[in-house]
Write a protein that holds these residues in place. Sequence first.
Motif, PDB file in Angstrom:
ATOM      1  N   ARG B  36      33.501  50.457  24.868  1.00  0.00           N
ATOM      2  CA  ARG B  36      34.573  50.549  25.831  1.00  0.00           C
ATOM      3  C   ARG B  36      34.284  49.565  26.956  1.00  0.00           C
ATOM      4  O   ARG B  36      33.116  49.319  27.299  1.00  0.00           O
ATOM      5  CB  ARG B  36      34.785  51.975  26.353  1.00  0.00           C
ATOM      6  N   GLN B  37      35.365  49.014  27.489  1.00  0.00           N
ATOM      7  CA  GLN B  37      35.254  47.993  28.521  1.00  0.00           C
ATOM      8  C   GLN B  37      35.971  48.470  29.761  1.00  0.00           C
ATOM      9  O   GLN B  37      37.168  48.774  29.727  1.00  0.00           O
ATOM     10  CB  GLN B  37      35.868  46.679  28.029  1.00  0.00           C
ATOM     11  N   ASP B  38      35.249  48.531  30.868  1.00  0.00           N
ATOM     12  CA  ASP B  38      35.814  48.969  32.141  1.00  0.00           C
ATOM     13  C   ASP B  38      35.459  47.945  33.214  1.00  0.00           C
ATOM     14  O   ASP B  38      34.358  47.377  33.201  1.00  0.00           O
ATOM     15  CB  ASP B  38      35.256  50.346  32.517  1.00  0.00           C
ATOM     16  N   ASN B  84      39.286  60.427  32.038  1.00  0.00           N
ATOM     17  CA  ASN B  84      38.199  59.466  32.240  1.00  0.00           C
ATOM     18  C   ASN B  84      37.886  58.655  30.986  1.00  0.00           C
ATOM     19  O   ASN B  84      36.974  57.812  30.989  1.00  0.00           O
ATOM     20  CB  ASN B  84      36.932  60.143  32.781  1.00  0.00           C
ATOM     21  N   GLN B  85      38.639  58.902  29.924  1.00  0.00           N
ATOM     22  CA  GLN B  85      38.512  58.070  28.721  1.00  0.00           C
ATOM     23  C   GLN B  85      39.596  56.994  28.666  1.00  0.00           C
ATOM     24  O   GLN B  85      39.689  56.247  27.680  1.00  0.00           O
ATOM     25  CB  GLN B  85      38.545  58.926  27.462  1.00  0.00           C
ATOM     26  N   THR B  86      40.378  56.893  29.712  1.00  0.00           N
ATOM     27  CA  THR B  86      41.301  55.774  29.844  1.00  0.00           C
ATOM     28  C   THR B  86      40.487  54.496  29.971  1.00  0.00           C
ATOM     29  O   THR B  86      39.657  54.360  30.872  1.00  0.00           O
ATOM     30  CB  THR B  86      42.193  55.953  31.077  1.00  0.00           C
ATOM     31  N   SER B  87      40.701  53.568  29.038  1.00  0.00           N
ATOM     32  CA  SER B  87      39.860  52.383  28.994  1.00  0.00           C
ATOM     33  C   SER B  87      40.382  51.422  27.935  1.00  0.00           C
ATOM     34  O   SER B  87      41.312  51.734  27.194  1.00  0.00           O
ATOM     35  CB  SER B  87      38.418  52.779  28.648  1.00  0.00           C
ATOM     36  N   TYR B  89      39.221  49.769  24.496  1.00  0.00           N
ATOM     37  CA  TYR B  89      38.250  50.029  23.440  1.00  0.00           C
ATOM     38  C   TYR B  89      38.211  48.821  22.500  1.00  0.00           C
ATOM     39  O   TYR B  89      39.243  48.355  22.011  1.00  0.00           O
ATOM     40  CB  TYR B  89      38.621  51.298  22.675  1.00  0.00           C
ATOM     41  N   ARG B 106      44.073  49.320  24.281  1.00  0.00           N
ATOM     42  CA  ARG B 106      44.104  49.845  25.652  1.00  0.00           C
ATOM     43  C   ARG B 106      44.662  51.261  25.593  1.00  0.00           C
ATOM     44  O   ARG B 106      45.834  51.457  25.299  1.00  0.00           O
ATOM     45  CB  ARG B 106      44.935  48.963  26.568  1.00  0.00           C
ATOM     46  N   THR B 108      45.478  54.823  27.394  1.00  0.00           N
ATOM     47  CA  THR B 108      45.751  55.519  28.653  1.00  0.00           C
ATOM     48  C   THR B 108      45.908  57.000  28.342  1.00  0.00           C
ATOM     49  O   THR B 108      46.712  57.366  27.479  1.00  0.00           O
ATOM     50  CB  THR B 108      47.018  54.988  29.326  1.00  0.00           C
TER      51      THR B 108
END
Lengths: 114, 110
Positions: B36-38, B84-87, B89, B106, B108
Motif C-alpha cells: 500500500r502506498q500512502d 484507515n485502509q483507504t489507500s 494498493y 485506489r 476508498t
Amino acid sequence: AQSVTQLDSHVSVSEGTPVLLRCNYSSSYSPSLFWYVQHPNKGLQLLLKYTSAATLVKGINGFEAEFKKSETSFHLTKPSAHMSDAAEYFCVVSARNYGQNFVFGPGTRLSVLP
Amino acid sequence: DVKVTQSSRYLVKRTGEKVFLECVQDMDHENMFWYRQDPGLGLRLIYFSYDVKMKEKGDIPEGYSVSREKKERFSLILESASTNQTSMYLCATNIRAGYTFGSGTRLTVV
C-alpha cells in the motif's frame, strides 16, 4: 535489516537545470539499489539499478546514479531537467543475501518549473 | 515485457464490507507482492508470496489476508474494510533485476 532515507520530500528545479535527488541506505548485507519513478496516476517504472557491477549506473531518460559505499549513498542525478521529469521518485534497497523483499524509501516529489 | 494487471483502478467500499483486490501476472514469476502506498510513507509491504499456496506477512499485515491458488493470480482480501485502509494498493512481481508493478487500485472506504 535494511532501511532507506530520502533526504528531501520535495525538490523543485527549473527546466534545463540539474537534478539531484538524495538517497542514503543501510543494509546488513551487500545491497542492490534501485530508483523507481511514478508519474501521476501511473504505476512505478524502474529507472536504474545497481547490483555490484559498475558504481556509476546509467538509466533511462538521461538519469544516472552513483553507488558510494563509504557514504552509504545512491543519489540520482540528471544534467538537465525536462518538464516530463516531474514525478515521484523512490529509492529502493534490497539485500542480495536476504531474499527477494525490497525496502522502499518514502519518496521525493520532483517539480520542474518552466 | 512482464505485465501485471490489477482488476480495478478505483474502488469505493463501505466500512465493514469484505473487499477483494485481484492481481494477475503473465510471466510465470514465482514472487508476487502487495503494497500500500500512502503520502509521506512510501510503499509498505502487506503480504508476499513465493509460490502457489505460500504466503508471508510483510510489514503491515493486520486487517489483510491473501490468496494464491494459481501462480499467476495473487489476491488481497480486506476481511472487514475500515476507513484507515483507504489507500493506493499496488501489486508487483519481481526477479532480482527489479520489480514490475501494476497500475494500482485506489481504494476508498467510506
